[in-house]
Design a protein around this motif. Structure first.
Motif, PDB file in Angstrom:
ATOM      1  N   UNK A  56       0.819  -1.214   0.000  1.00  0.00           N
ATOM      2  CA  UNK A  56       0.000   0.000   0.000  1.00  0.00           C
ATOM      3  C   UNK A  56       0.854   1.266   0.000  1.00  0.00           C
ATOM      4  N   UNK A  57       2.113   1.163   0.435  1.00  0.00           N
ATOM      5  CA  UNK A  57       2.933   2.385   0.542  1.00  0.00           C
ATOM      6  C   UNK A  57       4.136   2.399  -0.404  1.00  0.00           C
ATOM      7  N   UNK A  58       4.443   1.249  -0.996  1.00  0.00           N
ATOM      8  CA  UNK A  58       5.657   1.195  -1.823  1.00  0.00           C
ATOM      9  C   UNK A  58       5.398   1.810  -3.211  1.00  0.00           C
ATOM     10  N   UNK A  59       6.418   2.436  -3.743  1.00  0.00           N
ATOM     11  CA  UNK A  59       6.286   3.094  -5.051  1.00  0.00           C
ATOM     12  C   UNK A  59       7.265   2.476  -6.042  1.00  0.00           C
ATOM     13  N   UNK A  60       6.880   2.445  -7.324  1.00  0.00           N
ATOM     14  CA  UNK A  60       7.800   2.001  -8.376  1.00  0.00           C
ATOM     15  C   UNK A  60       8.987   2.961  -8.408  1.00  0.00           C
ATOM     16  N   UNK A  61      10.237   2.494  -8.603  1.00  0.00           N
ATOM     17  CA  UNK A  61      10.654   1.138  -8.973  1.00  0.00           C
ATOM     18  C   UNK A  61      11.198   0.313  -7.795  1.00  0.00           C
TER      19      UNK A  61
END
Ligand code: NAD
Length: 310
Positions: A107-112
């Motif tokens: 829910x909180x992690x962003x690419x990459x």
């Protein structure tokens, strides 16, 4: 500015990963649902790193002080993962706990940012199939104690994007671990499948009254083990004849016929389980297990020094 790594779960394995990544110069942020765990992890990591420097076993080119300064606690999951190159999940090996931890992370992690799990037993697709970021999910399974036993099994899920295993392999090499890249997920990955084949046959030999426990364990520790500390099973065969094809010509029929005599997969229960346990407790009573583990880790430390020299 150095890149950062997030560590989710600051138990035994989370602490080891933190030390390995800091050794390679990464900033490490540790998060745990138990804030006290982070506090004790930071203290223990600092004391271990200082001790490793004293005994000249510290990995990486930075000093103990520099490595300790790279590792900090995160007070929230967001802080742990923000801008991280990779987040290493090190929560307990309980499926529900891992699924919940990974959902929260997703829910909180962003690419990459890469999501990498330390799981020993759960298939990558089981852990990640419902994640929004599942194409950047991979298992990076270490072996305990990771500081001295360098193998890391990299296991992608069927939908993991192809750049992820390549990138994680290069990160693992950079930190001084030895990655192996599974091309597809299989139960037990590679190491445990090989370990279980050995365990099953050792069990059968005790159950069938061929050897007692102490002697069957010597077959590994005094026979196959010393060789396998340096060579794999296939290279061993290659060297034991004039190359692998010659080995197959000479030994394949015998190997096949012996293998057919091995019998069913043992259940590892009942009278044999009791007898194996009792025989092991005669030499290593339960209250001496910790002492024996420390002895094992000392041996592995010395072996890792020898392996660097040869
Ligand atoms: P551990 O029990 O020592 O540590 C787990 C930590 O995770 C605890 O500090 C706990 O508070 C924390 N935690 C629980 N839920 C969390 C959440 N939602 N978010 C953040 N933190 C959370 O476990 P360990 O032995 O370090 O094992 C961790 C993983 O590494 C497991 O998947 C295990 O299978 C794998 N592994 C362990 C070994 C080993 O020998 N111990 C070897 C290889 C791989």
């Amino acid at each position: 500015m150095s890149e950062s790594i997030g560590i989710l779960g600051s138990g035994l394995i989370g602490r080891s990963w933190a030390m390995l990544f800091a050794g390679a110069g990464y900033k490490v942020r540790l998060f745990d649902i138990e804030p006290k765990q982070v506090e004790s992890a930071l203290k223990e990591i600092a004391s271990q790193i200082n001790e490793l420097e004293k005994t000249k076993l510290l990995r990486g080119s930075k000093s103990a002080k520099e490595q300790i300064a790279l590792i900090s606690g995160a007070s929230s999951l967001q802080e742990c993962v923000a801008g991280a190159l990779l987040v290493q999940e090190c929560t307990p090996e309980v499926l529900e706990i891992k699924l919940k931890a990974l959902r929260d992370l997703d829910a909180v992690v962003q690419s990459p940012t890469i999501i990498s799990s330390s799981t020993s037993t759960h298939m990558p697709s089981v852990l990640s199939k419902d994640l929004r970021n599942k194409e950047r999910f991979i298992v990076s399974h270490p072996v305990n104690p990771p500081y001295y036993v360098k193998l890391v099994e990299l296991v992608p899920a069927p939908y993991t994007e192809s750049w992820v295993p390549i990138k994680v392999r290069s990160i693992m090499e950079e930190v001084g671990q030895v990655p192996v890249s599974l091309k597809k997920e299989v139960p037990g990955f590679s190491l445990n499948r090989i370990q279980y084949a050995i365990l099953n046959e050792a069990w059968r030999q005790v159950e069938d009254g061929v050897l007692d426990v102490a002697d069957v364990d010597k077959v590994m520790s005094e026979g196959l083990g010393p060789r396998y500390a340096f060579l794999g099973a296939l290279e061993t065969a290659h060297l034991n004849a004039e190359g692998m094809l010659n080995y197959c010509d000479r030994y394949a029929p015998t190997i096949n016929s012996v293998s057919h005599s091995m019998g069913p997969i043992p259940l590892m229960q009942g009278e044999t389980a009791k007898s194996v346990h009792e025989q092991l407790c005669e030499s290593i009573p339960i209250e001496k297990l910790q002492e024996r583990r420390q002895w094992r880790d000392t041996c592995l430390t010395k072996l890792s020094i020898l392996k660097k020299e040869v």
